[in-house]
Enzyme design. Structure first.
Site, PDB file in Angstrom:
ATOM      1  N   ASP A 187      17.993   1.928  51.562  1.00  0.00           N
ATOM      2  CA  ASP A 187      17.745   0.547  51.149  1.00  0.00           C
ATOM      3  C   ASP A 187      16.297   0.120  51.311  1.00  0.00           C
ATOM      4  O   ASP A 187      15.920  -0.955  50.854  1.00  0.00           O
ATOM      5  CB  ASP A 187      18.619  -0.413  51.963  1.00  0.00           C
ATOM      6  CG  ASP A 187      18.085  -0.616  53.375  1.00  0.00           C
ATOM      7  OD1 ASP A 187      17.750  -1.759  53.732  1.00  0.00           O
ATOM      8  OD2 ASP A 187      17.988   0.382  54.121  1.00  0.00           O
ATOM      9  N   ASP A 192      21.147   6.500  55.094  1.00  0.00           N
ATOM     10  CA  ASP A 192      20.461   5.637  56.045  1.00  0.00           C
ATOM     11  C   ASP A 192      21.545   4.770  56.692  1.00  0.00           C
ATOM     12  O   ASP A 192      22.688   4.723  56.220  1.00  0.00           O
ATOM     13  CB  ASP A 192      19.435   4.775  55.304  1.00  0.00           C
ATOM     14  CG  ASP A 192      18.811   3.728  56.193  1.00  0.00           C
ATOM     15  OD1 ASP A 192      18.341   4.077  57.286  1.00  0.00           O
ATOM     16  OD2 ASP A 192      18.815   2.544  55.798  1.00  0.00           O
ATOM     17  N   ASP A 230      20.881   1.222  58.807  1.00  0.00           N
ATOM     18  CA  ASP A 230      20.582  -0.212  58.685  1.00  0.00           C
ATOM     19  C   ASP A 230      20.334  -0.597  57.233  1.00  0.00           C
ATOM     20  O   ASP A 230      19.482  -0.012  56.557  1.00  0.00           O
ATOM     21  CB  ASP A 230      19.330  -0.560  59.497  1.00  0.00           C
ATOM     22  CG  ASP A 230      19.631  -0.817  60.958  1.00  0.00           C
ATOM     23  OD1 ASP A 230      20.437  -1.715  61.238  1.00  0.00           O
ATOM     24  OD2 ASP A 230      19.063  -0.113  61.813  1.00  0.00           O
TER      25      ASP A 230
END
Length: 287
Positions: free
Chosen positions: A229, A67, A69
């Site tokens: 996250d 991922d 961000d």
């Protein structure tokens, strides 16, 4: 407008970058019709995982999917600032600024199309879309000056390159955001593929973006794992049939584990991660 350092409560060091123009090549994949992008449920059961922090069952490891961000960089403070300022301007919540808790629970990790209905159920869809376009413009202005790579990212990059692994970046963010962050972190030459969720049939938490990345890399989900996250990202990786290592950047470890993460690390320098990678190396040698 309140100054950014005064508004945010994250207290992390910010520094400036010079950003080259981004020339990330779009991978030529059809949006629809691919048999690879099977209609998997986001509630798909993850494969049985070892109770300890292990990734050994994916050996020989062939690829790692990231991922962007909150994973490659701690960008949530900038998103939070942009949302807080702009939502207050349009009178959201009676003009009372949103809290960090509200941001984490209701906004972080979600796709903008989904957020249109979550934040503005009474708005015309195009008006809501225009809001998010303006918000992303504000975020990119902030990110172009204030962005920090996740701790340990450089070390992990070197390890991946030395292992000769394939790699892809997979994001729910708009393409301009994804390209900006990858460029700002000097990872343009590192990633072979950049997958944008809104260019897939469905965004995270559905598996489509990660399945598309596996297809582009020509790698089986049995020999790859994911760094994520957010809860929606973890669910997407698990639904795509891969183990997911959670980054406890902002979300509580318990939320990521409940979503299906194999284990959670604080950053890429976490000893738990390197123990798992060392175990992977040892198992690959034996095979």
């Amino acid at each position: 407008m309140v100054a950014l350092p005064q508004l945010l409560h994250y207290h992390h060091h910010l520094f400036s970058h010079q950003f080259p123009k981004t020339h990330f090549q779009r991978h030529n994949l059809t949006k629809r019709g691919s048999t690879f992008l099977t209609r998997m449920s986001i509630s798909s059961d993850p494969r049985p995982l070892d109770s300890k922090c292990s990734l050994a069952f994916v050996a020989p490891l062939e690829a790692i999917l990231f991922d962007i961000d909150g994973t490659l960089c701690d960008s949530d403070p900038l998103h939070y600032y942009a949302f807080r300022e702009m939502l207050q301007e349009v009178g959201f919540n009676g003009g009372v600024p949103i809290t960090e808790e509200f941001f984490i629970k209701n906004i972080s990790g979600m796709h903008n199309e989904e957020l249109c209905g979550v934040l503005f159920p009474d708005w015309d869809l195009q008006r809501a879309r225009n809001f998010f376009e303006d918000k992303e413009d504000m975020f990119r202005r902030l990110a172009s000056e204030q962005l920090e790579p996740m701790k340990g990212l450089h070390k992990l990059r070197e390890w991946i390159e030395n292992q000769g692994l394939k790699r892809a970046a997979v994001t729910n963010a708009p393409r301009p955001n994804g390209e900006l962050l990858v460029s700002a972190l000097d990872l343009l030459s590192f990633f072979e593929v950049l997958v944008i969720a809104n260019e897939c049939d469905r965004a995270k938490p559905f598996p489509d973006p990660y399945l598309k990345a596996l297809q582009a890399l020509n790698v089986s989900n049995k020999h790859a794992f994911v760094f994520e996250d957010s809860v929606s990202g973890v669910k997407a990786g698990v639904a795509a049939g891969m183990p997911v290592v959670g980054l406890g950047t902002r979300n509580p470890d318990s939320l990521l584990l409940d979503a299906g993460a194999s284990f959670v690390i604080k950053d890429f320098g976490d000893p738990k991660l390197w123990e798992a990678l060392e175990e992977l190396e040892k198992k690959a040698v034996k095979q």
